[in-house]
Design a protein around this motif. Structure first.
Motif, PDB file in Angstrom:
ATOM      1  N   TYR A 290       0.831  -1.197   0.000  1.00  0.00           N
ATOM      2  CA  TYR A 290       0.000   0.000   0.000  1.00  0.00           C
ATOM      3  C   TYR A 290       0.871   1.255   0.000  1.00  0.00           C
ATOM      4  N   LEU A 291       0.337   2.332  -0.562  1.00  0.00           N
ATOM      5  CA  LEU A 291       0.917   3.662  -0.443  1.00  0.00           C
ATOM      6  C   LEU A 291      -0.130   4.556   0.202  1.00  0.00           C
ATOM      7  N   ILE A 292       0.311   5.637   0.805  1.00  0.00           N
ATOM      8  CA  ILE A 292      -0.588   6.575   1.481  1.00  0.00           C
ATOM      9  C   ILE A 292      -0.543   7.928   0.784  1.00  0.00           C
ATOM     10  N   THR A 293      -1.691   8.500   0.515  1.00  0.00           N
ATOM     11  CA  THR A 293      -1.752   9.896   0.072  1.00  0.00           C
ATOM     12  C   THR A 293      -2.512  10.677   1.140  1.00  0.00           C
ATOM     13  N   GLY A 294      -1.814  11.606   1.767  1.00  0.00           N
ATOM     14  CA  GLY A 294      -2.412  12.378   2.846  1.00  0.00           C
ATOM     15  C   GLY A 294      -3.039  13.664   2.357  1.00  0.00           C
ATOM     16  N   SER A 295      -3.441  14.497   3.294  1.00  0.00           N
ATOM     17  CA  SER A 295      -4.076  15.764   2.935  1.00  0.00           C
ATOM     18  C   SER A 295      -3.452  16.891   3.748  1.00  0.00           C
ATOM     19  N   ARG A 296      -3.987  18.081   3.585  1.00  0.00           N
ATOM     20  CA  ARG A 296      -3.374  19.249   4.216  1.00  0.00           C
ATOM     21  C   ARG A 296      -4.436  20.188   4.762  1.00  0.00           C
ATOM     22  N   ILE A 297      -4.006  21.031   5.667  1.00  0.00           N
ATOM     23  CA  ILE A 297      -4.824  22.087   6.248  1.00  0.00           C
ATOM     24  C   ILE A 297      -4.193  23.409   5.821  1.00  0.00           C
ATOM     25  N   LEU A 298      -4.961  24.246   5.135  1.00  0.00           N
ATOM     26  CA  LEU A 298      -4.421  25.467   4.549  1.00  0.00           C
ATOM     27  C   LEU A 298      -4.508  26.648   5.515  1.00  0.00           C
TER      28      LEU A 298
ATOM     29  N   ARG B 107      -6.986  14.464  -4.901  1.00  0.00           N
ATOM     30  CA  ARG B 107      -6.345  14.450  -3.587  1.00  0.00           C
ATOM     31  C   ARG B 107      -4.957  13.819  -3.563  1.00  0.00           C
ATOM     32  N   ILE B 108      -4.266  13.837  -4.674  1.00  0.00           N
ATOM     33  CA  ILE B 108      -2.861  13.421  -4.660  1.00  0.00           C
ATOM     34  C   ILE B 108      -2.030  14.661  -4.377  1.00  0.00           C
ATOM     35  N   LYS B 109      -1.387  14.691  -3.225  1.00  0.00           N
ATOM     36  CA  LYS B 109      -0.591  15.836  -2.814  1.00  0.00           C
ATOM     37  C   LYS B 109       0.838  15.375  -2.523  1.00  0.00           C
ATOM     38  N   GLY B 110       1.778  15.858  -3.336  1.00  0.00           N
ATOM     39  CA  GLY B 110       3.171  15.484  -3.112  1.00  0.00           C
ATOM     40  C   GLY B 110       3.721  15.976  -1.798  1.00  0.00           C
ATOM     41  N   CYS B 111       3.006  16.908  -1.167  1.00  0.00           N
ATOM     42  CA  CYS B 111       3.467  17.434   0.122  1.00  0.00           C
ATOM     43  C   CYS B 111       3.157  16.491   1.273  1.00  0.00           C
ATOM     44  N   ASN B 112       2.477  15.372   0.990  1.00  0.00           N
ATOM     45  CA  ASN B 112       2.123  14.428   2.062  1.00  0.00           C
ATOM     46  C   ASN B 112       1.801  13.069   1.445  1.00  0.00           C
ATOM     47  N   MET B 113       2.846  12.270   1.234  1.00  0.00           N
ATOM     48  CA  MET B 113       2.683  10.928   0.666  1.00  0.00           C
ATOM     49  C   MET B 113       3.623   9.979   1.399  1.00  0.00           C
ATOM     50  N   ALA B 114       3.341   8.694   1.307  1.00  0.00           N
ATOM     51  CA  ALA B 114       4.210   7.702   1.936  1.00  0.00           C
ATOM     52  C   ALA B 114       4.132   6.379   1.193  1.00  0.00           C
TER      53      ALA B 114
ATOM     54  N   THR C 126      -3.294  12.079   9.043  1.00  0.00           N
ATOM     55  CA  THR C 126      -1.924  12.546   8.802  1.00  0.00           C
ATOM     56  C   THR C 126      -1.836  13.983   8.299  1.00  0.00           C
ATOM     57  N   GLU C 127      -2.880  14.778   8.469  1.00  0.00           N
ATOM     58  CA  GLU C 127      -2.888  16.128   7.888  1.00  0.00           C
ATOM     59  C   GLU C 127      -1.656  16.952   8.269  1.00  0.00           C
ATOM     60  N   VAL C 128      -1.105  17.639   7.274  1.00  0.00           N
ATOM     61  CA  VAL C 128      -0.047  18.607   7.520  1.00  0.00           C
ATOM     62  C   VAL C 128      -0.645  20.009   7.465  1.00  0.00           C
ATOM     63  N   ILE C 129       0.010  20.955   8.102  1.00  0.00           N
ATOM     64  CA  ILE C 129      -0.434  22.339   8.116  1.00  0.00           C
ATOM     65  C   ILE C 129       0.366  23.088   7.053  1.00  0.00           C
ATOM     66  N   HIS C 130      -0.312  23.529   6.007  1.00  0.00           N
ATOM     67  CA  HIS C 130       0.356  24.077   4.832  1.00  0.00           C
ATOM     68  C   HIS C 130       0.410  25.601   4.895  1.00  0.00           C
ATOM     69  N   LEU C 131       1.608  26.143   4.926  1.00  0.00           N
ATOM     70  CA  LEU C 131       1.794  27.586   4.932  1.00  0.00           C
ATOM     71  C   LEU C 131       1.361  28.187   3.597  1.00  0.00           C
ATOM     72  N   TYR C 132       0.826  29.380   3.653  1.00  0.00           N
ATOM     73  CA  TYR C 132       0.357  30.047   2.439  1.00  0.00           C
ATOM     74  C   TYR C 132       1.537  30.462   1.558  1.00  0.00           C
TER      75      TYR C 132
END
Length: 280
Positions: free
Chosen positions: A130-138, A196-203, A247-253
């Motif tokens: 499996y691979l994981i695609t995470g998300s972000r909080i803007l 929802r594929i975000k390179g800023c949060n994958m595994a 796994t949400e990351v906090i994404h800087l503007y």
């Protein structure tokens, strides 16, 4: 909320939890943001990981930030650098993979701040094949500027203010900072989709990334290299799982990169997908 936190059965194919993780941080000439990213990573509840800073040609201020954080970190931090010759994120990502010592890879961008359980949550979701695609909080431009000017990161203080941030329009999600859902089949994608594929949060597992040759280095600039990577993993037989609500990351503007070649890049990738699927 209690039901959301409890609503999952553990995967039978989950690996032992003692595997080493490598967090690969992509960065380019934004040392202020990278500092917050690294400060959040060295304060993780899970310490069985290393940090690889994959630097696409940044100047001396970025190296100074990496050296500063590495000096105060119990977590191993390695700085992998290449000369600035345009946007070559795929190449530096592959160099980061090559430098990694972990068997599991988490990809995050240097303009993202990790919650304290970021590594731990990714570890819980890790599963063979499996691979994981995470998300972000803007975050808004205003709140981003405040955090960058402060130059420090304290998740507890940030979390205390999330309701006021939300009411002021400075953050687009709140519940994901409070509620964490477990694993389960509901996370699994049944087929490849771009959404929802975000390179800023994958595994993914390092062995799986190596099996497909890593990122496609012919893709430069705005080229959807993350979607290409996910598609080729899935084409290789790796299933995709969502990391949302965990796994949400906090994404800087920041201002959006030049997307003038976006349509061309999408068509190139779609053509590649059709060819690999034998549809052309």
């Amino acid at each position: 909320m209690w039901r959301l936190n409890q609503a999952a059965q553990p995967n039978q194919n989950s690996p032992k939890e003692d595997f080493k993780i490598s967090v690969i941080v992509a960065t380019y000439n934004w040392p202020e943001a990278l500092k917050l990213c690294l400060l959040s990573l060295i304060k993780q509840t899970d310490s069985n990981f290393e940090i690889i800073v994959a630097d696409d040609g940044s100047g001396a201020p970025t190296k100074a930030v990496v050296d500063q954080i590495a000096a105060q970190s119990a977590i191993r931090i390695e700085h992998v650098w290449q000369e600035d010759d345009g946007c070559r994120k795929t190449l530096i990502a592959n160099r980061g993979i090559a430098a990694s010592q972990g068997s599991y890879l988490i990809f995050i961008d240097g303009d993202c701040i990790a919650q304290p359980d970021f590594v731990s949550q990714h570890r819980k979701l890790a599963q063979k094949n499996y691979l994981i695609t995470g998300s972000r909080i803007l975050l808004s431009e205003r709140l981003t500027k405040q955090l960058l000017q402060l130059g420090l990161w304290n998740f507890s203080d940030f979390k205390k203010n999330i309701l006021s941030y939300r009411m002021a329009g400075d953050i687009n999600k709140v519940l994901q900072l409070i509620v964490k859902r477990g694993d389960g089949h509901w996370r699994n994608f049944k087929r490849f989709v771009w959404r929802r594929i975000k390179g800023c949060n994958m595994a993914c597992w390092k062995s799986d990334a190596l099996a497909i040759g890593g990122f496609d280095e012919s893709l430069v600039g705005w080229a959807h290299e993350d979607a290409d990577f996910v598609f080729r993993l899935e084409h290789h037989g790796i299933h995709r799982k969502s990391g949302s609500w965990s796994t949400e990351v906090i994404h800087l503007y920041h201002r959006v990169r030049d997307q003038s070649l976006n349509d061309v890049s999408i068509e190139k990738l779609n053509a590649k997908i059709r060819k690999m699927r034998g549809l052309t």
